[in-house]
Design a protein around this motif. Structure first.
Motif, PDB file in Angstrom:
ATOM      1  N   LEU A  18      -2.168  10.731  -7.599  1.00 47.19           N
ATOM      2  CA  LEU A  18      -1.233   9.643  -7.318  1.00 47.19           C
ATOM      3  C   LEU A  18      -1.509   8.460  -8.237  1.00 47.19           C
ATOM      4  N   ARG A  30       3.790   9.926  -7.225  1.00 45.32           N
ATOM      5  CA  ARG A  30       3.079  11.193  -7.145  1.00 45.32           C
ATOM      6  C   ARG A  30       3.050  11.798  -8.539  1.00 45.32           C
ATOM      7  N   GLY A  87      -1.306   4.797  -7.582  1.00 42.19           N
ATOM      8  CA  GLY A  87      -1.133   3.867  -6.461  1.00 42.19           C
ATOM      9  C   GLY A  87      -1.034   2.428  -6.929  1.00 42.19           C
ATOM     10  N   LYS A 125      -3.629  11.125  -0.792  1.00 46.86           N
ATOM     11  CA  LYS A 125      -4.840  10.923  -1.587  1.00 46.86           C
ATOM     12  C   LYS A 125      -5.981  11.745  -1.011  1.00 46.86           C
ATOM     13  N   GLU A 177      -1.646  -0.306  -4.158  1.00 42.56           N
ATOM     14  CA  GLU A 177      -3.054  -0.616  -3.898  1.00 42.56           C
ATOM     15  C   GLU A 177      -3.614  -1.504  -4.994  1.00 42.56           C
ATOM     16  N   SER A 180       0.809  -1.216   0.000  1.00 48.47           N
ATOM     17  CA  SER A 180       0.000   0.000   0.000  1.00 48.47           C
ATOM     18  C   SER A 180       0.845   1.271   0.000  1.00 48.47           C
ATOM     19  N   SER A 181       2.091   1.183   0.372  1.00 49.14           N
ATOM     20  CA  SER A 181       2.933   2.382   0.407  1.00 49.14           C
ATOM     21  C   SER A 181       3.662   2.635  -0.916  1.00 49.14           C
ATOM     22  N   TYR A 182       3.388   1.851  -1.936  1.00 52.16           N
ATOM     23  CA  TYR A 182       4.036   2.043  -3.226  1.00 52.16           C
ATOM     24  C   TYR A 182       3.139   2.849  -4.147  1.00 52.16           C
ATOM     25  N   PHE A 183       3.617   4.029  -4.511  1.00 53.79           N
ATOM     26  CA  PHE A 183       2.854   4.912  -5.386  1.00 53.79           C
ATOM     27  C   PHE A 183       3.806   5.911  -6.043  1.00 53.79           C
ATOM     28  N   TYR A 233       0.402   7.373   1.457  1.00 56.65           N
ATOM     29  CA  TYR A 233      -0.496   7.304   0.303  1.00 56.65           C
ATOM     30  C   TYR A 233      -1.888   7.781   0.678  1.00 56.65           C
TER      31      TYR A 233
END
Length: 161
Positions: free
Chosen positions: A86, A61, A88, A80, A91, A56-59, A76
């Motif tokens: 973003l 910007r 994501g 959001k 996610e 979930s922390s991979y995104f 994130y």
């Protein structure tokens, strides 16, 4: 218009529509269970195995952070909520894993039902025993009926009168 309403009423009254409605409701609840299974059980184990790996922390910007933003630039959910555009992908990976788990569970349920149906059909074919003999009173009543029929039919040309 009345014919359309009558046809719609017939459609709704069929069991298929009710079965579909029940399936959608149960499916929605089952989706929540699967999401919780993925988010709360599977993903933490995957993260632990891979040394704290949290999807979930991979995104990425895609736009600037507003000047009024006071949260973490690595969160994130907070970014959001602040309206930062973003991408994501973490996610998305989580949602794909949810789908795979849900699809596998549905596959296992359908597979189990198909096996039970096949087993029931096999047992039905194996269990086709000849019908039980008629009770004595039924046999006696049939004999009486046949005798009465033979007496009430007119004699044919070959039979004596």
């Amino acid at each position: 218009m009345a014919g359309l309403f009558k046809e719609f009423q017939t459609f709704i009254a069929r069991g298929n529509v009710l079965d579909l409605a029940v399936g959608v409701i149960i499916g929605g609840a089952f989706g929540g269970i699967t999401k919780s299974l993925t988010d709360d059980v599977i993903m933490p184990v995957v993260g632990w195995i891979f040394g704290g790996f949290d999807f979930s922390s991979y995104f990425f910007r895609l736009g600037p952070i507003p000047a009024s933003y006071r949260g973490s630039p690595d969160s994130y959910a907070a970014l959001k909520a602040a309206g930062v555009p973003l991408l994501g992908y973490g996610e998305f990976i989580t949602v794909v894993i949810n789908f795979v788990i849900l699809a596998f569970i549905v596959f296992m349920l359908v597979r189990s039902v198909n096996r039970l149906v096949a087993l029931a059909e096999h047992e039905k074919k194996q269990g086709t025993a000849p019908p039980a003999a008629d009770p004595a009173d039924v046999v006696l009543l049939r004999e009486i009926r046949d005798e009465l029929r033979s007496r009430s039919t007119p004699p044919t040309a070959s039979e004596p009168r």
